[in-house]
Design a protein around this motif. Structure first.
Motif, PDB file in Angstrom:
ATOM      1  N   VAL A   1       1.411  -7.644  52.011  1.00  0.00           N
ATOM      2  CA  VAL A   1       2.808  -8.041  52.150  1.00  0.00           C
ATOM      3  C   VAL A   1       3.075  -8.597  53.551  1.00  0.00           C
TER       4      VAL A   1
ATOM      5  N   ALA B   1       3.661  -2.612  49.451  1.00  0.00           N
ATOM      6  CA  ALA B   1       2.513  -2.407  50.345  1.00  0.00           C
ATOM      7  C   ALA B   1       1.832  -1.082  50.044  1.00  0.00           C
TER       8      ALA B   1
ATOM      9  N   PRO C   1       0.722  -4.299  56.533  1.00  0.00           N
ATOM     10  CA  PRO C   1       1.690  -5.391  56.389  1.00  0.00           C
ATOM     11  C   PRO C   1       1.828  -6.180  57.681  1.00  0.00           C
TER      12      PRO C   1
ATOM     13  N   SER D   1       9.658  -3.936  49.804  1.00  0.00           N
ATOM     14  CA  SER D   1       8.325  -4.472  50.076  1.00  0.00           C
ATOM     15  C   SER D   1       7.383  -3.414  50.636  1.00  0.00           C
TER      16      SER D   1
ATOM     17  N   CYS E   1      13.647 -10.313  54.927  1.00  0.00           N
ATOM     18  CA  CYS E   1      13.238  -8.986  54.472  1.00  0.00           C
ATOM     19  C   CYS E   1      14.208  -7.882  54.836  1.00  0.00           C
TER      20      CYS E   1
ATOM     21  N   ASP F   1       8.119 -11.445  51.618  1.00  0.00           N
ATOM     22  CA  ASP F   1       9.512 -10.996  51.525  1.00  0.00           C
ATOM     23  C   ASP F   1      10.319 -11.824  52.517  1.00  0.00           C
TER      24      ASP F   1
ATOM     25  N   VAL G   1       2.076 -11.227  48.871  1.00  0.00           N
ATOM     26  CA  VAL G   1       3.535 -11.111  48.705  1.00  0.00           C
ATOM     27  C   VAL G   1       4.232 -11.527  49.994  1.00  0.00           C
TER      28      VAL G   1
ATOM     29  N   HIS H   1      -0.642  -3.927  47.837  1.00  0.00           N
ATOM     30  CA  HIS H   1      -0.481  -5.375  47.931  1.00  0.00           C
ATOM     31  C   HIS H   1      -0.416  -5.821  49.389  1.00  0.00           C
TER      32      HIS H   1
END
Length: 216
Positions: free
Chosen positions: A55, A49, A83, A45, A39, A36, A34, A53
């Motif tokens: 991110v 996370a 992330p 997001s 962001c 963003d 992913v 996922h």
């Protein structure tokens, strides 16, 4: 974002995004790549996370990235996949990450600040893997007309806004141009981005006087 109306808007967008993701990926629980873009504080997001996922947060404003990092560090349970926070713009994204990289792109309330919206859509398409999805949130141009008429009672300014002659409110003091749905849809299709779902984000608080906005 922490005000009552800010939380309400965030929850509306999150519900729409998470519902769509459930339909798009169904039983596939693998982590998604992913990105963003623009962001900001990264509230949505970080929820992705937290769901596991991978991110990447991308923003050209270092202060925004710091806020997102601080919010991530404050989480009680750190995401399984840490992330990444990258300083950069949409125009730089393909060089930074390569094309065909992400299953999901978030581009929320960014297009209205760009001087040439159409030129930004090509990079968005290029960043997606085949079958990937773009979550796009943009401010409707008619919002300012309604705000001026309903909230402020400035009917002359509202008339000018209806003709597109009034600059829209902006949190950051930057020029902001709202979008028209049909026009944006045509631009997306021309860039090879096909619309598979659409939803409005209508919040009554947009039309309340400022003094009412802090009332839970």
């Amino acid at each position: 974002l922490k005000s009552p109306h800010g939380r309400l808007r965030l929850e509306l967008i999150w519900r729409q995004l998470s519902d769509f993701m459930g339909k798009a990926w169904r039983a596939d629980r693998r982590p998604l790549q992913v990105l963003d873009i623009g962001c900001g504080t990264g509230e949505l997001s970080l929820r992705l996370a937290a769901r596991g996922h991978a991110v990447i947060f991308l923003d050209p404003v270092e202060e925004m990235l710091r806020l997102a990092e601080e919010t991530a560090r404050a989480l009680e349970t750190p995401p399984v996949i840490p992330p990444r926070f990258v300083h950069g713009s949409l125009e730089e994204a393909c060089d930074l990450f390569g094309t065909g990289t992400f299953a999901l792109l978030l581009c929320h309330t960014l297009l209205e600040y760009l001087p040439d919206r159409r030129s930004a859509l090509g990079p968005l398409r290029a960043l997606l893997v085949p079958g990937g999805f773009l979550s796009l949130v943009a401010v409707n141009r008619w919002q300012e007309f309604l705000r001026l008429a309903i909230r402020d009672g400035k009917l002359d300014e509202a008339s000018r806004a209806l003709a597109g002659d009034v600059r829209m409110d902006s949190l950051f003091g930057l020029p902001r141009n709202g979008v028209l749905k049909d026009q944006l849809q045509a631009q997306l299709e021309a860039a090879g981005i096909h619309i598979v779902a659409h939803a409005g984000i209508f919040v009554f608080a947009d039309y309340l006087p400022a003094g009412k906005l802090e009332d839970p």
